[in-house]
Design a protein around this motif. Structure first.
Motif, PDB file in Angstrom:
ATOM      1  N   ARG A   2      -9.068 -26.363  12.041  1.00  0.00           N
ATOM      2  CA  ARG A   2      -7.920 -25.529  12.402  1.00  0.00           C
ATOM      3  C   ARG A   2      -7.194 -25.095  11.141  1.00  0.00           C
ATOM      4  O   ARG A   2      -6.941 -25.891  10.236  1.00  0.00           O
ATOM      5  CB  ARG A   2      -6.958 -26.325  13.299  1.00  0.00           C
ATOM      6  CG  ARG A   2      -5.715 -25.522  13.760  1.00  0.00           C
ATOM      7  CD  ARG A   2      -6.016 -24.662  14.937  1.00  0.00           C
ATOM      8  NE  ARG A   2      -4.967 -23.697  15.238  1.00  0.00           N
ATOM      9  CZ  ARG A   2      -3.929 -23.908  16.048  1.00  0.00           C
ATOM     10  NH1 ARG A   2      -3.760 -25.091  16.615  1.00  0.00           N
ATOM     11  NH2 ARG A   2      -3.067 -22.934  16.290  1.00  0.00           N
ATOM     12  N   LYS A   3      -6.846 -23.819  11.076  1.00  0.00           N
ATOM     13  CA  LYS A   3      -5.987 -23.346  10.005  1.00  0.00           C
ATOM     14  C   LYS A   3      -4.559 -23.799  10.282  1.00  0.00           C
ATOM     15  O   LYS A   3      -4.062 -23.610  11.389  1.00  0.00           O
ATOM     16  CB  LYS A   3      -5.989 -21.809   9.950  1.00  0.00           C
ATOM     17  CG  LYS A   3      -7.176 -21.178   9.295  1.00  0.00           C
ATOM     18  CD  LYS A   3      -6.976 -19.676   9.282  1.00  0.00           C
ATOM     19  CE  LYS A   3      -8.224 -18.959   8.777  1.00  0.00           C
ATOM     20  NZ  LYS A   3      -8.088 -17.494   8.891  1.00  0.00           N
ATOM     21  N   PRO A   4      -3.899 -24.373   9.303  1.00  0.00           N
ATOM     22  CA  PRO A   4      -2.492 -24.726   9.522  1.00  0.00           C
ATOM     23  C   PRO A   4      -1.573 -23.514   9.415  1.00  0.00           C
ATOM     24  O   PRO A   4      -0.454 -23.533   9.930  1.00  0.00           O
ATOM     25  CB  PRO A   4      -2.205 -25.732   8.399  1.00  0.00           C
ATOM     26  CG  PRO A   4      -3.172 -25.376   7.317  1.00  0.00           C
ATOM     27  CD  PRO A   4      -4.396 -24.859   8.008  1.00  0.00           C
ATOM     28  N   ASN A   5      -2.060 -22.473   8.779  1.00  0.00           N
ATOM     29  CA  ASN A   5      -1.202 -21.346   8.412  1.00  0.00           C
ATOM     30  C   ASN A   5      -1.910 -20.045   8.784  1.00  0.00           C
ATOM     31  O   ASN A   5      -3.050 -19.818   8.385  1.00  0.00           O
ATOM     32  CB  ASN A   5      -0.941 -21.402   6.898  1.00  0.00           C
ATOM     33  CG  ASN A   5       0.059 -20.365   6.420  1.00  0.00           C
ATOM     34  OD1 ASN A   5       0.250 -19.327   7.047  1.00  0.00           O
ATOM     35  ND2 ASN A   5       0.681 -20.651   5.294  1.00  0.00           N
ATOM     36  N   ASN A  31       2.274 -25.244   2.109  1.00  0.00           N
ATOM     37  CA  ASN A  31       1.644 -26.371   2.803  1.00  0.00           C
ATOM     38  C   ASN A  31       2.574 -27.069   3.786  1.00  0.00           C
ATOM     39  O   ASN A  31       2.157 -27.994   4.491  1.00  0.00           O
ATOM     40  CB  ASN A  31       1.112 -27.375   1.782  1.00  0.00           C
ATOM     41  CG  ASN A  31      -0.050 -26.816   0.974  1.00  0.00           C
ATOM     42  OD1 ASN A  31      -0.951 -26.194   1.516  1.00  0.00           O
ATOM     43  ND2 ASN A  31      -0.013 -27.010  -0.339  1.00  0.00           N
ATOM     44  N   ASP A  41      -6.959 -26.008  19.170  1.00  0.00           N
ATOM     45  CA  ASP A  41      -7.493 -27.341  18.861  1.00  0.00           C
ATOM     46  C   ASP A  41      -8.466 -27.796  19.938  1.00  0.00           C
ATOM     47  O   ASP A  41      -9.523 -28.372  19.636  1.00  0.00           O
ATOM     48  CB  ASP A  41      -6.342 -28.342  18.715  1.00  0.00           C
ATOM     49  CG  ASP A  41      -5.520 -28.086  17.458  1.00  0.00           C
ATOM     50  OD1 ASP A  41      -6.102 -28.100  16.367  1.00  0.00           O
ATOM     51  OD2 ASP A  41      -4.304 -27.844  17.580  1.00  0.00           O
ATOM     52  N   LYS A  55       2.815 -25.757   9.568  1.00  0.00           N
ATOM     53  CA  LYS A  55       1.813 -26.365  10.432  1.00  0.00           C
ATOM     54  C   LYS A  55       1.644 -25.493  11.673  1.00  0.00           C
ATOM     55  O   LYS A  55       2.609 -24.939  12.192  1.00  0.00           O
ATOM     56  CB  LYS A  55       2.228 -27.787  10.849  1.00  0.00           C
ATOM     57  CG  LYS A  55       2.532 -28.712   9.676  1.00  0.00           C
ATOM     58  CD  LYS A  55       1.317 -28.942   8.789  1.00  0.00           C
ATOM     59  CE  LYS A  55       1.656 -29.856   7.609  1.00  0.00           C
ATOM     60  NZ  LYS A  55       0.525 -29.948   6.644  1.00  0.00           N
ATOM     61  N   ALA A  56       0.431 -25.393  12.154  1.00  0.00           N
ATOM     62  CA  ALA A  56       0.164 -24.578  13.342  1.00  0.00           C
ATOM     63  C   ALA A  56       0.849 -25.180  14.565  1.00  0.00           C
ATOM     64  O   ALA A  56       0.904 -26.411  14.732  1.00  0.00           O
ATOM     65  CB  ALA A  56      -1.341 -24.496  13.578  1.00  0.00           C
ATOM     66  N   ASP A  57       1.393 -24.323  15.424  1.00  0.00           N
ATOM     67  CA  ASP A  57       1.986 -24.783  16.681  1.00  0.00           C
ATOM     68  C   ASP A  57       0.916 -25.428  17.554  1.00  0.00           C
ATOM     69  O   ASP A  57      -0.207 -24.936  17.658  1.00  0.00           O
ATOM     70  CB  ASP A  57       2.617 -23.611  17.439  1.00  0.00           C
ATOM     71  CG  ASP A  57       3.875 -23.094  16.752  1.00  0.00           C
ATOM     72  OD1 ASP A  57       4.592 -23.907  16.152  1.00  0.00           O
ATOM     73  OD2 ASP A  57       4.123 -21.870  16.821  1.00  0.00           O
ATOM     74  N   GLN A  58       1.276 -26.508  18.185  1.00  0.00           N
ATOM     75  CA  GLN A  58       0.334 -27.231  19.032  1.00  0.00           C
ATOM     76  C   GLN A  58       0.376 -26.716  20.468  1.00  0.00           C
ATOM     77  O   GLN A  58       1.387 -26.184  20.925  1.00  0.00           O
ATOM     78  CB  GLN A  58       0.645 -28.727  19.012  1.00  0.00           C
ATOM     79  CG  GLN A  58       0.528 -29.355  17.633  1.00  0.00           C
ATOM     80  CD  GLN A  58      -0.868 -29.212  17.048  1.00  0.00           C
ATOM     81  OE1 GLN A  58      -1.838 -29.719  17.602  1.00  0.00           O
ATOM     82  NE2 GLN A  58      -0.977 -28.511  15.924  1.00  0.00           N
ATOM     83  N   TYR A  64      -9.177 -20.799  13.398  1.00  0.00           N
ATOM     84  CA  TYR A  64     -10.027 -21.808  12.789  1.00  0.00           C
ATOM     85  C   TYR A  64     -10.608 -21.292  11.478  1.00  0.00           C
ATOM     86  O   TYR A  64     -10.569 -20.105  11.169  1.00  0.00           O
ATOM     87  CB  TYR A  64     -11.157 -22.229  13.730  1.00  0.00           C
ATOM     88  CG  TYR A  64     -11.943 -21.092  14.334  1.00  0.00           C
ATOM     89  CD1 TYR A  64     -12.767 -20.276  13.558  1.00  0.00           C
ATOM     90  CD2 TYR A  64     -11.866 -20.822  15.695  1.00  0.00           C
ATOM     91  CE1 TYR A  64     -13.486 -19.241  14.102  1.00  0.00           C
ATOM     92  CE2 TYR A  64     -12.587 -19.774  16.262  1.00  0.00           C
ATOM     93  CZ  TYR A  64     -13.390 -18.991  15.461  1.00  0.00           C
ATOM     94  OH  TYR A  64     -14.104 -17.961  15.996  1.00  0.00           O
TER      95      TYR A  64
END
Length: 608
Positions: free
Chosen positions: A362-365, A377, A349, A380-383, A540
Motif C-alpha cells: 500500500r502506498k502511504p501517500n 513520511n 488494504d 498515512k493512507a486513510d484506512q 498500491y
C-alpha cells in the motif's frame, strides 16, 4: 593593397556577424563526464534477432506532443532515445548520453553541454545545435496544442544557445541548485528541424499550423537505436535498429545494450489471448506481475518443460502519484466530506490482501514515495472504516439509506460514482472495492475504458473516479497535477481538477526555491495540503518486476539495476539479448519432446 585591406575588413565584419548571436564560453568551467561509473550490461550480449511483443490497443498518434500523445505508446517513441545526460541506474549519478561532457555556469542558471560529434538521426542526418534550438521553438508553439509543454518551456527554460558547432548552453529562467538545474534541463531532447519544415506557418513560429493533423501518424526520425519501420494501422508496428554502427555505441554506457535488431509489436486487445500467444511461442516475453499470473497461470506445460523461464527482480524505483483520483469538478465530489467518506469507503488494504495475495504494498501517500526527503513520511493512507465513512457522508447531506442500501440526500440524489479503469485484468480489483464500498452506503459503478482511450478519457476530465497510477522523476513535480493553470482543462494532468491560491503559491515557490533543504520542506508541505484535501486515495505499489520469457532470451549475470522497470523491455535499460542458437535448440527440442530444467531467477539485490 587597398583591395586586400578591404577583404580583411569584410572578413572580420562577416565573422563578427556570425558570432554576434553565439554565446561565449567562460574560461573557468569545470567539465564533467562521469566516465568511470559501473557498467551494467554484459560483454556476452549478442546483437540480432526479432523481439516479439504486444500492445492492447493501437496508439492514437505517433506524435510525442499534442492531443492524445501522452498514452502508453509514447514510451516506445522516446524511452530508447538519449537525453543530454541520464542518471546512472545504480549510482544515480549523471552520465553522458547525447552530451559527452557538461559544465555548470556560475550564474546558477546555465549548463554547458559538449555534444557527441558522432550523433545522428536514424535517417542519417547529423544531430546539430539547431535541433536543440528547434526543440525549444517547437515546444513553445501554440500549434502543438500542448499547454503543459508551452508553459514548461517558457516558464522553466529561458534559452538554448550555440557556443560552437558541438557546444550548447541551456539556461533556466530561475537560478537553481545544481541538482534542480540538471533535473530541469537534462531531458531537452533535440527535435529534427529538417523533418518539421512547415508548409503553412501564418504565425511565423517555425511550426506548421496544421501540426497536430499533419504529424498524427508520421513518426519523426529517431536519435536512438530504434525507429518506426513498418506500420499496419490498427494491427502492428515494427521498430528497426539503426544497426551495429549506431552512433550511441561510441558511449561506453550504451555498449551491449539494445541488442535486438527488430521489434515486432502486435495489437492483441485481450491479455488472456496475448498470454496464449506467448505460451505458443508467438511472443518472447510476458509480464507476470499480477499475482494470478505468477502463482496460478505460469505452470503450464511450456513452463514445466523448461521452454519458458520465470524472472522476479526487485528494484528501487521512486513511486509516482496514484490510486483513485477524485474529479472535484463532478457533482458532490467538490464536497470535502464526501471525499473523506469515499477515502474511508475504499478498501485498498483488503484488496491487496484478498485479491492480490499480499504481493503488493500500500502506498502511504497519494503523491508517491521514494523521493528521499522530498517525501512527507508523516502522511498515512486513510484506512477502510465504513462507520467513519458514513459519518462523513451524513455531514455532506447523505443521511438516508435507500432500499438498495445506497445513501441518498434530501433531493433524492444517490451516493453513486463511476470508477474508470483501463484493463480487464483489473476488474476483480475494482469489483472488490465496489462490494466493500456498499458497507458505507456508497455505490461504485465500473467503467472499463479500453487501453489508451482510458487515459484520453481522464485527460479530458470525463471521469468521476479514476483508478490509475502515474510515473515520476527522481525529484517530484507538482505543477502539472495541482496548479490552477491546469484545472478544468482538457489534455492536462490535473486529474482531480483541484487547486487553490495557497497551493498555487506553494507550487510556484517550490519551482523556484534554490536552497535544497527549503525546497524539500515545501515539497512535504504541498503533500500535506493535497492529503488534507482528500483528492487522491493512495493505492498500491509494486517494487519489482515479474516476467515469463522463452529460454532463448538471456540476461547479464547481475540482471537488475535499481531503476529497471522491466527486464525484457527492448527500449528501456535493455540489457537482454536473443541467443539464436538456443532458439534453434529449443524449437528442435519441442518437436522431439525433449525437456529442460524449469528455471526461476530471483534477483533480490535491490530488495528493500
Amino acid at each position: 593593397m587597398k583591395k586586400i585591406k578591404l577583404s580583411i575588413l569584410a572578413m572580420v565584419s562577416m565573422l563578427g556577424g556570425m558570432f554576434a548571436n553565439a554565446a561565449q564560453l567562460p574560461n573557468d568551467l569545470e567539465w564533467i563526464s562521469n566516465a568511470d561509473e559501473p557498467i551494467f550490461a554484459s560483454e556476452n550480449a549478442q546483437f540480432g534477432g526479432t523481439f516479439r511483443t504486444y500492445l492492447q490497443s493501437f496508439p492514437q498518434t505517433f506524435r510525442i506532443v499534442g492531443p492524445d500523445s501522452n498514452g502508453s505508446f509514447r514510451q516506445w517513441l522516446l524511452d530508447s532515445r538519449p537525453n543530454l545526460v541520464r542518471r546512472h541506474p545504480i549510482t544515480y549519478k549523471w552520465i553522458p548520453e547525447l552530451a559527452d561532457e557538461w559544465a555548470y555556469g556560475n550564474d546558477n542558471k546555465s549548463i554547458y553541454f559538449r555534444l557527441n560529434p558522432k550523433a545522428q538521426w536514424s535517417d542519417g542526418k547529423p544531430i546539430t545545435v539547431d535541433d536543440f534550438k528547434y526543440a525549444l521553438q517547437l515546444m513553445r508553439s501554440k500549434d502543438i496544442i500542448a499547454p503543459w509543454y508551452n508553459n514548461y518551456y517558457t516558464e522553466q527554460v529561458d534559452s538554448v544557445s550555440e557556443i560552437d558547432k558541438h557546444t550548447i548552453v541551456i539556461k533556466s529562467v530561475q537560478p537553481k541548485n545544481r541538482e534542480d538545474l540538471m533535473t530541469t534541463l537534462y531531458d531537452i531532447q533535440p527535435r529534427p528541424a529538417h523533418f518539421y519544415k512547415p508548409k503553412v506557418d501564418k504565425n511565423n513560429d517555425g511550426v506548421d499550423d496544421n501540426f497536430v493533423r499533419l504529424y498524427n501518424f508520421k513518426a519523426e526520425p529517431s536519435s536512438g537505436p530504434y525507429y518506426v519501420d513498418k506500420v499496419k494501422k490498427g494491427k502492428s508496428i515494427r521498430f528497426k535498429h539503426v544497426g551495429k554502427d549506431w552512433w550511441g555505441y561510441s558511449n561506453k554506457y550504451y555498449k551491449n545494450r539494445y541488442n535486438v535488431e527488430k521489434i515486432n509489436i502486435k495489437v492483441i486487445r485481450d491479455q488472456d489471448i496475448a498470454r496464449k500467444h506467448f505460451e505458443k511461442g508467438d511472443l518472447d516475453a510476458f509480464g507476470l506481475v499480477m499475482p494470478s499470473l505468477w502463482h496460478d497461470k505460469s505452470n503450464s506445460k511450456p513452463y514445466q518443460k523448461g521452454y519458458i523461464n520465470k524472472f522476479w527482480g526487485f528494484n528501487q524505483l521512486p513511486q509516482g502519484s496514484g490510486g483513485v483520483w477524485m474529479n472535484t469538478a463532478k457533482p458532490h465530489l467538490n464536497d470535502l466530506n464526501v471525499r473523506k467518506g469515499v477515502a474511508h469507503a475504499i478498501d485498498f488494504d483488503g484488496m491487496i490482501e484478498k485479491v492480490l495475495r499480499g504481493d503488493y504494498m500500500r502506498k502511504p501517500n497519494g503523491l508517491g514515495v521514494g523521493h528521499g526527503e522530498y517525501t512527507n513520511n508523516e502522511i498515512k493512507a486513510d484506512q477502510f472504516d465504513p462507520p467513519l465513512a458514513a459519518e462523513y457522508f451524513s455531514q455532506a447531506g447523505f443521511e438516508q439509506i435507500g432500499t438498495d442500501g445506497i445513501r441518498v440526500n434530501s433531493k433524492g440524489s444517490r451516493l453513486s460514482f463511476a470508477i474508470t479503469y483501463s484493463a480487464t485484468a483489473h476488474t476483480p480489483r475494482v469489483a472488490y472495492l465496489k462490494e466493500q464500498a456498499k458497507e458505507a452506503g456508497l455505490e461504485l459503478t465500473l467503467n472499463l475504458v479500453d487501453g489508451s482511450s482510458a487515459f484520453k478519457y481522464v485527460l479530458e476530465k470525463k471521469h468521476e473516479l479514476s483508478f490509475h497510477n502515474m510515473g515520476t522523476s527522481y525529484i517530484p513535480q507538482y505543477w502539472e497535477y495541482f496548479h490552477s493553470d491546469n484545472a478544468n482543462k482538457a489534455q492536462t494532468n490535473n486529474f482531480t481538477n483541484f487547486s487553490s491560491p495557497a497551493l498555487d503559491q506553494l507550487i510556484m515557490s517550490y519551482r523556484i526555491e534554490f536552497d535544497v533543504e527549503k525546497k524539500r520542506a515545501i515539497s512535504r508541505e504541498i503533500q500535506q495540503v493535497v492529503a488534507d484535501a482528500n483528492v487522491i486515495i493512495p493505492g498500491y505499489m509494486v517494487p519489482y518486476v515479474r516476467e515469463g520469457y522463452w529460454r532463448w532470451l538471456k540476461v547479464p549475470n547481475q540482471p537488475m539495476t535499481k531503476l529497471t522497470e522491466a527486464m525484457f523491455d527492448p527500449i528501456g535499460i535493455s540489457t537482454f539479448w536473443i541467443d539464436e542458437n538456443v532458439k534453434k535448440e529449443t524449437k528442435s527440442a519441442m518437436k522431439k519432446g525433449k525437456v529442460f530444467d524449469a528455471i526461476t531467477i530471483i534477483d533480490d539485490t535491490y530488495k528493500l
